[in-house]
Structure formats: structure tokens, C-alpha cells
Enzyme design. Sequence first.
Site, PDB file in Angstrom:
ATOM      1  N   GLU A 238       0.814  -1.208   0.000  1.00  0.00           N
ATOM      2  CA  GLU A 238       0.000   0.000   0.000  1.00  0.00           C
ATOM      3  C   GLU A 238       0.855   1.269   0.000  1.00  0.00           C
ATOM      4  O   GLU A 238       1.931   1.316   0.587  1.00  0.00           O
ATOM      5  CB  GLU A 238      -0.933   0.008   1.211  1.00  0.00           C
ATOM      6  CG  GLU A 238      -1.884  -1.187   1.278  1.00  0.00           C
ATOM      7  CD  GLU A 238      -2.872  -1.242   0.133  1.00  0.00           C
ATOM      8  OE1 GLU A 238      -2.998  -0.246  -0.610  1.00  0.00           O
ATOM      9  OE2 GLU A 238      -3.519  -2.284  -0.039  1.00  0.00           O
ATOM     10  N   CYS A 239       0.331   2.305  -0.647  1.00  0.00           N
ATOM     11  CA  CYS A 239       1.025   3.587  -0.690  1.00  0.00           C
ATOM     12  C   CYS A 239       0.678   4.461   0.505  1.00  0.00           C
ATOM     13  O   CYS A 239       1.203   5.555   0.647  1.00  0.00           O
ATOM     14  CB  CYS A 239       0.672   4.334  -1.973  1.00  0.00           C
ATOM     15  SG  CYS A 239      -1.067   4.836  -2.061  1.00  0.00           S
ATOM     16  N   GLY A 240      -0.232   3.981   1.359  1.00  0.00           N
ATOM     17  CA  GLY A 240      -0.623   4.747   2.534  1.00  0.00           C
ATOM     18  C   GLY A 240      -2.023   5.309   2.451  1.00  0.00           C
ATOM     19  O   GLY A 240      -2.662   5.559   3.473  1.00  0.00           O
TER      20      GLY A 240
END
Length: 244
Positions: A238-240
Site C-alpha cells: 500500500e502507498c498509505g
Amino acid sequence: MSKLDLNALNELPKVDRILALAETNAQLEKLDAEGRVAWALDNLPGEYVLSSSFGIQAAVSLHLVNQIRPDIPVILTDTGYLFPETYRFIDELTDKLKLNLKVYRATESAAWQEARYGKLWEQGVEGIEKYNDINKVEPMNRALKELNVQTWFAGLRREQSGSRANLPVLAIQRGVFKVLPIIDWDNRTIYQYLQKHGLKYHPLWDEGYLSVGDTHTTRKWEPGMAEEETRFFGLKRECGLHEG
């Protein structure tokens, strides 16, 4: 299913919020994607937005939600490091689907970030997380605040990675409702939807990419790799934006 009170749910501990939404999620699992979007628009508070990274299968959720809610703001967090093909894909889909595109970026330019911190994506998990906080999380939080968002649609799917395997249709994230209409779709359903509506995959699909993000943290798929290993050097999926 009845209308939900966002303020009341936000006052609950996270576990209690999940339990409070369990019955609604059980019903939403029985609806198709269009039905989930329609239910959300009828029962969840506005303002409404749709987020998109304009990745490999982005045309699906962009078309699906925009057909039901024309002119819904579409939030893109632009890192400045997307592939040239991605920027052209954004232009193409924005024009074709008449998207109400809202682009948010970090308060520091990419060059300034490199001058201050170096190449964060080369600094292990901690560096990648800092990079994502600056370029993805903060701009998204700012977008949600500036657009007065209470309901956020996104195109995540359980099949994409282990971190998404147990996500519900409806949750609360960053203090707003988050709706995932195509969460249970598989790759075949995605393909059929694109074919039915004359839509395309991202241009890099034909070059062997299963997932597309920034140029420096995206790899082509190779035999034996899981899809999630094509991003962030396999260190994280995930990129956040979709965590927390």
C-alpha cells in the site's frame, strides 16, 4: 438498511465501528457494484468523491461511479513521478468520461524533496513510508478536508493483494465513509466490464505491468511474482492512502 450517522460512528472505538457496520456490510455483499453505489448515494452523507491512481484497471471504477453520479469529484494525488503513459492515460480518460478531475500534490516539489531528503524510495521501508506520507497521504487528507468529503469511493479489490483480502464494502477511514463498490470483482469481471463499455486498460498493461505507480517503485511482472511484489520492491503493497 438505513441511513448511517457518521458523527456517531466516529465517536466509537475502531472495533465497535466495524461491528456497527457489520449488518450493513452483510447486505451490501448481496448487491452488485452499481447497487452499492446507488445505496451509498441514497444513504450516506455528501459531499462525495472518487479517488483514482489511474492505474491498470482504473477505467472501470471511473466509468461505473461517474455514470451513476456524473461530475463527482475525482481525486488524483500526483507525485510528479508517474509514468508518461499514466499522464496521457489521465488526459484520455478525463476527456472520454468527462471527469471532474481534482489534482492534489505535495506542498514540496519533487526536486525540493530530493534536495532535502535524498531519494526516499531508496531508503528502505521507513524511507518509502515517509515518501508516501508526503506525496500521497497528506495531499489526500488535504483533499478530503478542502472538498468537505463525508463519503469516499475507491476501486480497491480483494484479489489485488493479501492486505486487501478482507476489506469490507463499507468502512470508515480518515473520519469519512469509504465505499468499495468493486471489492469482490475478479480479473475476468474487470475484463468483461472494460469490453462491454469500450474501455481500455492502462497502456502499460500490454508491456507486462500488472500494477502501475511511480516510475521508481514499479516493476514489470515476471513469472513467479505475485502482483503485490511489483510495487515498492516487494517491501510493502500500500502507498498509505488505503491504510489506517
